[in-house]
Design a protein around this motif. Sequence first.
Motif, PDB file in Angstrom:
ATOM      1  N   SER A 176       0.860  -1.179   0.000  1.00 28.66           N
ATOM      2  CA  SER A 176       0.000   0.000   0.000  1.00 28.66           C
ATOM      3  C   SER A 176       0.893   1.223   0.000  1.00 28.66           C
ATOM      4  N   CYS A 177       0.343   2.346  -0.376  1.00 33.57           N
ATOM      5  CA  CYS A 177       1.046   3.619  -0.260  1.00 33.57           C
ATOM      6  C   CYS A 177       0.511   4.392   0.935  1.00 33.57           C
ATOM      7  N   ASN A 178      -0.781   4.657   0.918  1.00 34.96           N
ATOM      8  CA  ASN A 178      -1.395   5.472   1.970  1.00 34.96           C
ATOM      9  C   ASN A 178      -1.990   4.649   3.102  1.00 34.96           C
ATOM     10  N   ALA A 179      -2.178   3.359   2.866  1.00 27.12           N
ATOM     11  CA  ALA A 179      -2.760   2.465   3.875  1.00 27.12           C
ATOM     12  C   ALA A 179      -4.057   3.081   4.433  1.00 27.12           C
ATOM     13  N   GLY A 180      -4.201   3.099   5.761  1.00 29.80           N
ATOM     14  CA  GLY A 180      -5.452   3.560   6.364  1.00 29.80           C
ATOM     15  C   GLY A 180      -5.513   5.063   6.531  1.00 29.80           C
ATOM     16  N   LEU A 181      -5.224   5.796   5.465  1.00 26.78           N
ATOM     17  CA  LEU A 181      -5.195   7.256   5.558  1.00 26.78           C
ATOM     18  C   LEU A 181      -6.559   7.824   5.905  1.00 26.78           C
ATOM     19  N   ASN A 205      -4.615  13.055   0.541  1.00 27.71           N
ATOM     20  CA  ASN A 205      -3.745  12.636  -0.558  1.00 27.71           C
ATOM     21  C   ASN A 205      -4.035  13.470  -1.805  1.00 27.71           C
ATOM     22  N   CYS A 206      -5.307  13.662  -2.107  1.00 29.85           N
ATOM     23  CA  CYS A 206      -5.678  14.500  -3.248  1.00 29.85           C
ATOM     24  C   CYS A 206      -5.168  15.928  -3.052  1.00 29.85           C
ATOM     25  N   ALA A 207      -5.260  16.434  -1.829  1.00 28.58           N
ATOM     26  CA  ALA A 207      -4.783  17.788  -1.539  1.00 28.58           C
ATOM     27  C   ALA A 207      -3.283  17.910  -1.763  1.00 28.58           C
ATOM     28  N   GLY A 208      -2.546  16.869  -1.423  1.00 27.51           N
ATOM     29  CA  GLY A 208      -1.103  16.900  -1.602  1.00 27.51           C
ATOM     30  C   GLY A 208      -0.701  16.989  -3.063  1.00 27.51           C
ATOM     31  N   PHE A 209      -1.315  16.158  -3.897  1.00 26.84           N
ATOM     32  CA  PHE A 209      -0.985  16.208  -5.318  1.00 26.84           C
ATOM     33  C   PHE A 209      -1.475  17.498  -5.963  1.00 26.84           C
ATOM     34  N   ALA A 249       5.960   6.886   8.873  1.00 24.31           N
ATOM     35  CA  ALA A 249       6.839   7.865   8.245  1.00 24.31           C
ATOM     36  C   ALA A 249       7.001   9.067   9.167  1.00 24.31           C
ATOM     37  N   SER A 250       7.664  10.085   8.660  1.00 21.59           N
ATOM     38  CA  SER A 250       7.806  11.316   9.425  1.00 21.59           C
ATOM     39  C   SER A 250       6.435  11.946   9.639  1.00 21.59           C
ATOM     40  N   SER A 275       5.849  15.756   0.668  1.00 24.95           N
ATOM     41  CA  SER A 275       6.880  14.985  -0.022  1.00 24.95           C
ATOM     42  C   SER A 275       7.618  14.028   0.896  1.00 24.95           C
ATOM     43  N   ASN A 276       7.443  14.187   2.211  1.00 27.86           N
ATOM     44  CA  ASN A 276       8.172  13.343   3.163  1.00 27.86           C
ATOM     45  C   ASN A 276       7.291  12.369   3.922  1.00 27.86           C
ATOM     46  N   VAL A 277       5.989  12.344   3.622  1.00 28.64           N
ATOM     47  CA  VAL A 277       5.105  11.523   4.453  1.00 28.64           C
ATOM     48  C   VAL A 277       4.961  10.092   3.950  1.00 28.64           C
TER      49      VAL A 277
END
Length: 819
Positions: A127-132, A218-222, A535-536, A559-561
């Motif tokens: 997974s990338c975001n898992a249980g985001l 996640n959408c907000a980040g991109f 992650a951080s 970019s670091n999460v």
Amino acid sequence: MEISNATSNALSNAPAASEVPTPAQLEAAITGIGIISPLGCSAEEVLCALKRGEDGIAEASKIDMSKFSSRLLAEVRGFNPAAGMAENELRTFTDPFIRMAICAARAALEDSGAKLAGRRAALVLASCNAGLNSGEAEYVKEYENPSVRFDWSVCLQSEYYALPKAAAKCLNFDGPCYMINTACSGSTAAIGLAQTLIESGDFDAVLVGGADAAAISNCAGFNAIRVVSAEKIAPFSLPAGMNIGEGAAFWTVENLRRALARGAKIYGKVIGHSTAADAHHPTQPDPRGDGAFRTMRAAAQDAGLSPSQIGCINAHGSGTAANDRAEAKAIARFCGEFKVPVTSTKSYMGHCMGATGILEATCQLLSMNDGFIPPTLRYTLPRPGCDISVVSKPERKNYSCFLSANYAFAGSNAAIVVASRDFKNSRPAFAKVPVVVSGVAAVSALGTETDAQIEALRNSARAIRPASRLKSERLAGLIDLPNPRKLDRRIDFSGMNSISSYAAIAAKRALDDASYAVGRGNSESVGIAMAVCRASSNEKHMEAVFGTPDRRGDIGCFSNVTANSTAGWVSKALEIKGANTTLTSGLNAGLQTVEYARALLRENRASACLAMAADEVYARQLKAYEKLGALWDFESPSDFRLRADSDFKTLLGEGAAALLLETEESARARNAKIYGEISAAASAMDIDEFASPNPASRGLMSAVEAALGEAKLVAADIDLVVWAPRGDSQDGKILSLLNGRFRNAAAVASTFNTGYVETSSALMTLAYALKCAEKKIPMWRQITGDVRIDRAPLPDDPKRILCAVSSHSGNSHAVIISR
């Protein structure tokens, strides 16, 4: 140990000792598919959509994207989790990514007719975001809706290691489990690991897959980094930009001999794979496409193929200007004079994060078996810098293999080669050569020099104090690292967060300890296997999403999460470009990196590999643990000791640890010191209730028994046990071993000196113990509060070291090092 009926049944299918299977018989056959995607929730629906050229991208209905530059989202529609999960499971597992994963996993098993049971089976997840979505609940509760539920179960579902624990419970599987998180290349790397496990001959079946659900942060980040498109994605064409998607897919993978023997249908075979690092930038790809090129080249070489033999490339094709341009350069360089057809199935499903790799490979596999290449939708003219052979119209073609590749934040690249059932190729047999430890290092609250930390341990120092850096009076083992450049001016720490700084220092010092220099001549053959628990901190990004009306996000934090950002920073700082992965299997997963790195070396995928773990304590984490009642409220560091009959609590620490692994032949060829040989490595899962702390020791016993069996040892042969106590009831598992079968072995831990460093404590303590053993100096006096352990004589030259750990996240690991 009593063996379950399921384990006995699985073992009965294993080949007899006299039957040595050939490499061809151990090929990784795909016998089952389960898919939940924007194109449909079955293989049949997905294939129909591909043949009709229909995408699953539309205006978002699950998420309010009105504040973003694009309102498009490739959502899973028509998915009914109740069709694949029981009522009690639906009550327990509320996060959509877990629900999709469980249903897709069960569908893959049902499709194959195989059973996942025993030690000759494994579960590989991604997974990338898992249980985001579950993690967002905390911020929604704080900023938008105080009535939103955020409790222990929701908190647990937000963790990366939630999926292994949930899958083990729902699938009733207690064998080895791996959770890979290399962001958007994760499920492709997971398929590669499944191939490795099958071809090792140690596993008959692997259930492999990935899942990610759309989440507003996640959408907000991109959106913040300006790579989304207001129009539907057109990879390698115009306009530039990506659409975000979601979904899950799983494959049942078996060794070919077993699959044929039971008459299983075979969709195809995984015949090659590779992972590699860009060593370039936290988010941007190497503009030369060098990392992508090396990844494709290595995957094809692993399969024994040249570019001319590959029928199609399923490209990452994210649609963004920088990514497509770099990937196109890599594809052109890889293909050379051959015009290999290229397609991107992201034009159908958007970018589904950590699930995107296996979703796209599934689409390509179904298409190959139906005799066509799905076109890249909306491809008109090539975008400048993207001059490759993109398939723009439906193309009937009979081809027998394809390459599928994905590239991620932190420069984590992965590619696989998949072939039809009857495709013939030649690969060497899996060589189980001896693998040794040639370098060790640790960074903890005790310091950054391993020898100095050992001296502090020998003086019974406790580096535990109020967490004033985090504006808290809670005790913690925090690292004082005001200017890391003073520690090593050869490392560029610019832009690094704390967890990555700790890891970079540990990695460099392990290499230095081994007298192993990384340079242009060998940078592509050195690997990194990193483990993190989380992650951080994502706090700045989350506050910018939920605490502002425009949901603007925070570019620097976003970019670091990703979990793999730490491995990316280490690879960039040390210019390590070889095999690269990040494991998030659970607490103490640092020990699993030893198992993973050994497999890389045995398959000749690296000449050396850093087995690593890293942790950072940050303010939000400390507050969350406090809210959940998971922290001890001690006044003095000396109060932190074994309390095996206590509640679920601990005292946190931070740091990193690294072991450099090489083949014995390589280490001896360069006259390296050898700390010991990895005689065995094993993992197992507990299947207790999801929200329970897993107090039973079945998983731990299974891992330990498997390790002893592989090393051909009995408990009495073990001189020293290395462990990582938490200071609560979890410790009862190891204590039962120390007071039982291993009562004649000494035991060492460093937790009560450094705080409980969630992913790293076991690997950290193992580094200390190996250093003491190599120098033939006595181990440090224990301060556990258990008189038998603290007063037991400690060896200065242990010959057999068992490192064993187990945690509330259900994962247990055991490694044996022989000296």
